[in-house]
Design a protein around this motif. Sequence first.
Motif, PDB file in Angstrom:
ATOM      1  N   ARG A 129      -4.499  -9.362  -4.212  1.00 21.96           N
ATOM      2  CA  ARG A 129      -3.123  -9.698  -3.845  1.00 21.96           C
ATOM      3  C   ARG A 129      -2.320 -10.072  -5.097  1.00 21.96           C
ATOM      4  NH1 ARG A 129      -2.497 -15.148  -0.832  1.00 21.96           N
ATOM      5  NH2 ARG A 129      -2.581 -15.863  -3.017  1.00 21.96           N
ATOM      6  N   ASP A 130      -2.743 -11.106  -5.807  1.00 19.61           N
ATOM      7  CA  ASP A 130      -2.029 -11.545  -7.013  1.00 19.61           C
ATOM      8  C   ASP A 130      -2.317 -10.642  -8.196  1.00 19.61           C
ATOM      9  OD1 ASP A 130      -1.081 -13.718  -5.538  1.00 19.61           O
ATOM     10  OD2 ASP A 130      -2.793 -14.966  -6.100  1.00 19.61           O
ATOM     11  N   VAL A 131      -3.494 -10.113  -8.240  1.00 18.48           N
ATOM     12  CA  VAL A 131      -3.887  -9.181  -9.300  1.00 18.48           C
ATOM     13  C   VAL A 131      -4.891  -8.212  -8.696  1.00 18.48           C
ATOM     14  CG1 VAL A 131      -5.753 -10.706 -10.129  1.00 18.48           C
ATOM     15  CG2 VAL A 131      -4.764  -9.000 -11.680  1.00 18.48           C
ATOM     16  N   MET A 132      -4.826  -6.966  -9.095  1.00 18.09           N
ATOM     17  CA  MET A 132      -5.692  -5.946  -8.523  1.00 18.09           C
ATOM     18  C   MET A 132      -6.960  -5.788  -9.361  1.00 18.09           C
ATOM     19  SD  MET A 132      -3.812  -5.381  -5.981  1.00 18.09           S
ATOM     20  CE  MET A 132      -4.624  -4.030  -5.156  1.00 18.09           C
ATOM     21  N   VAL A 133      -8.008  -5.290  -8.716  1.00 20.74           N
ATOM     22  CA  VAL A 133      -9.268  -5.075  -9.429  1.00 20.74           C
ATOM     23  C   VAL A 133      -9.069  -4.079 -10.568  1.00 20.74           C
ATOM     24  CG1 VAL A 133     -11.625  -4.157  -9.209  1.00 20.74           C
ATOM     25  CG2 VAL A 133     -10.695  -5.670  -7.437  1.00 20.74           C
ATOM     26  N   ALA A 454      -4.090 -10.810 -21.052  1.00 17.15           N
ATOM     27  CA  ALA A 454      -3.297  -9.807 -20.330  1.00 17.15           C
ATOM     28  C   ALA A 454      -3.066 -10.229 -18.888  1.00 17.15           C
ATOM     29  CB  ALA A 454      -4.012  -8.460 -20.377  1.00 17.15           C
ATOM     30  N   ILE A 455      -4.092 -10.794 -18.251  1.00 15.10           N
ATOM     31  CA  ILE A 455      -3.950 -11.190 -16.848  1.00 15.10           C
ATOM     32  C   ILE A 455      -2.990 -12.368 -16.707  1.00 15.10           C
ATOM     33  CG2 ILE A 455      -5.204 -11.996 -14.812  1.00 15.10           C
ATOM     34  CD1 ILE A 455      -5.764  -9.077 -15.715  1.00 15.10           C
ATOM     35  N   LEU A 459       0.127 -12.577 -14.128  1.00 17.34           N
ATOM     36  CA  LEU A 459       0.259 -13.636 -13.121  1.00 17.34           C
ATOM     37  C   LEU A 459       1.565 -14.402 -13.309  1.00 17.34           C
ATOM     38  CD1 LEU A 459      -3.412 -14.996 -13.089  1.00 17.34           C
ATOM     39  CD2 LEU A 459      -2.320 -13.494 -11.406  1.00 17.34           C
ATOM     40  N   SER A 460       1.917 -14.659 -14.531  1.00 27.68           N
ATOM     41  CA  SER A 460       3.169 -15.376 -14.809  1.00 27.68           C
ATOM     42  C   SER A 460       4.370 -14.583 -14.314  1.00 27.68           C
ATOM     43  CB  SER A 460       3.275 -15.650 -16.315  1.00 27.68           C
ATOM     44  OG  SER A 460       4.488 -16.311 -16.611  1.00 27.68           O
ATOM     45  N   SER A 461       4.338 -13.279 -14.533  1.00 24.34           N
ATOM     46  CA  SER A 461       5.459 -12.438 -14.095  1.00 24.34           C
ATOM     47  C   SER A 461       5.553 -12.361 -12.577  1.00 24.34           C
ATOM     48  CB  SER A 461       5.315 -11.032 -14.677  1.00 24.34           C
ATOM     49  OG  SER A 461       4.224 -10.345 -14.071  1.00 24.34           O
TER      50      SER A 461
END
Length: 505
Positions: A129-133, A454-455, A459-461
């Motif tokens: 959801r917040d970040v993809m695999v 990078a992650i 997440l911040s964006s």
Amino acid sequence: MAPRCWRWVRSSVWSRTRPPPARSTRAPVFCQWFSSQTTPQICVVGSGPAGFYTAQHLLKKRGPQQLCPLPQHHTRAQVDIYEKQLVPFGLVRFGVAPDHPEVKNVINTFTQTAHSERCAFRGNVAVGRDVMVSELREAYHAVVLSYGAEDHRVLGIPGEELHGVCSARAFVGWYNGLPENQGLTPDLSCDTAVILGQGNVALDVARILLTPPEHLEKTDITEAALGALRQSRVKTVWIVGRRGPLQVAFTIKELREMIQLPGTWPILHPSDFLGLQEQLKEIPRPRKRLTELLLRTATEKLGAEEAARQASASRAWGLRFFRSPQQVLPSADGQRVAGIRLAVTRLEGVGEATRAVPTGEIEDLPCGLVLSSVGYKSRPIDPSVPFDPKLGVIPNTEGRVVDVPGLYCSGWVKTGPTGVIATTMTSSFLTSQALLQDLQAGLLPLGPRPGYTAIQALLSSRGVQPISFSDWEKLDAEEVSRGQGSGKPREKLVDCQEMLRLLGR
């Protein structure tokens, strides 16, 4: 005799009888690659036992140089652990019963892992959801999915939607403080509860329902759950299984606890155990000891002391064998549970192939609460990750996700929801070993990877605020402080917004 480290390697790299190959003066690919490249970046998704044991094995320092060319651990790896909850430890925190504090001592080991300078906890981040695999795979050299079994298996029978029916998983989450289950309002105003399933979770739930509330006051059960249990009118709990005494899934420790539970007496029908005495010599010792305890409880005459104890008991629990749920029966207004319809079964087959088949006889059991404890299951995390919906696992070979190089899995999402914490530890160690073997063989991406840098930007964006392990330790201190006034080890925080406020977010 071969060196111990060589004998330990059980893969097909060498046979146990073939002498070890001559040692080359040329550095292995693994050593060459890491002499000129940056730190391996590894990501673990899930901070329960599988996640932490995976990280622990990846981070543990190697001993002196040995003959075995497969590195057991890599001292330079950086491991980031992602967790969708704000707090770590998964089922150790949210699944282990509050009256089993000794099982939670493993948290001390996990905390040591989290304190490693090469390990970081990233809570409040929902992968998928917040970040993809796929984004994690671009940022890390390897990704390990260890997110467990987050769902429960449905009964698939009429009436399952009625008020008064819920999963044992949700009930456990409710009394253990899992935020997503705090809206649960189990109806404890009835006299009889039925639990469908005969595993350790079923016995945990039965024990919590019947334990005198004063015996739970010094545990970490939530105050809301303890208050509801103080008002409970449940006097009888039936634990129902499709098959017989030889097929129960609970262990002898949990059974002993039920038999010795203060203020209760067990109800077991001797007719369910006919012919079992003759079969005892043919079954493995752990199952034999468990069956012997069931037999004694069902058939032996009570001593004076135990008879007096049971005579004074105000609550009861029983095992109903050879019964399969067919329908949850509604009340007169059609809104709530009034009972459960069970098909009487008999066994066909032998050994592991034994299955329950209906006899055609039906039995109605009145009750006001039905808790289904027929198994946990994993969910697919991301469309890019293979998933077997029938088995509820990620297809894998020794922890390597099928057809996706650099992607691994450990724990229940790898094996299915089986075993105890020690089983998960072994499974996670084996996955970690497979990853390190691939690293050593040069099968993972070459060149530097940015890892969390990078992650973090992604997440911040997206407005996601990760929680660090030091943040958790602040929440931990607050929980311990709140519990001190009532003599509890902690009073769990169950509101995510309150947690964020406490952290100044």
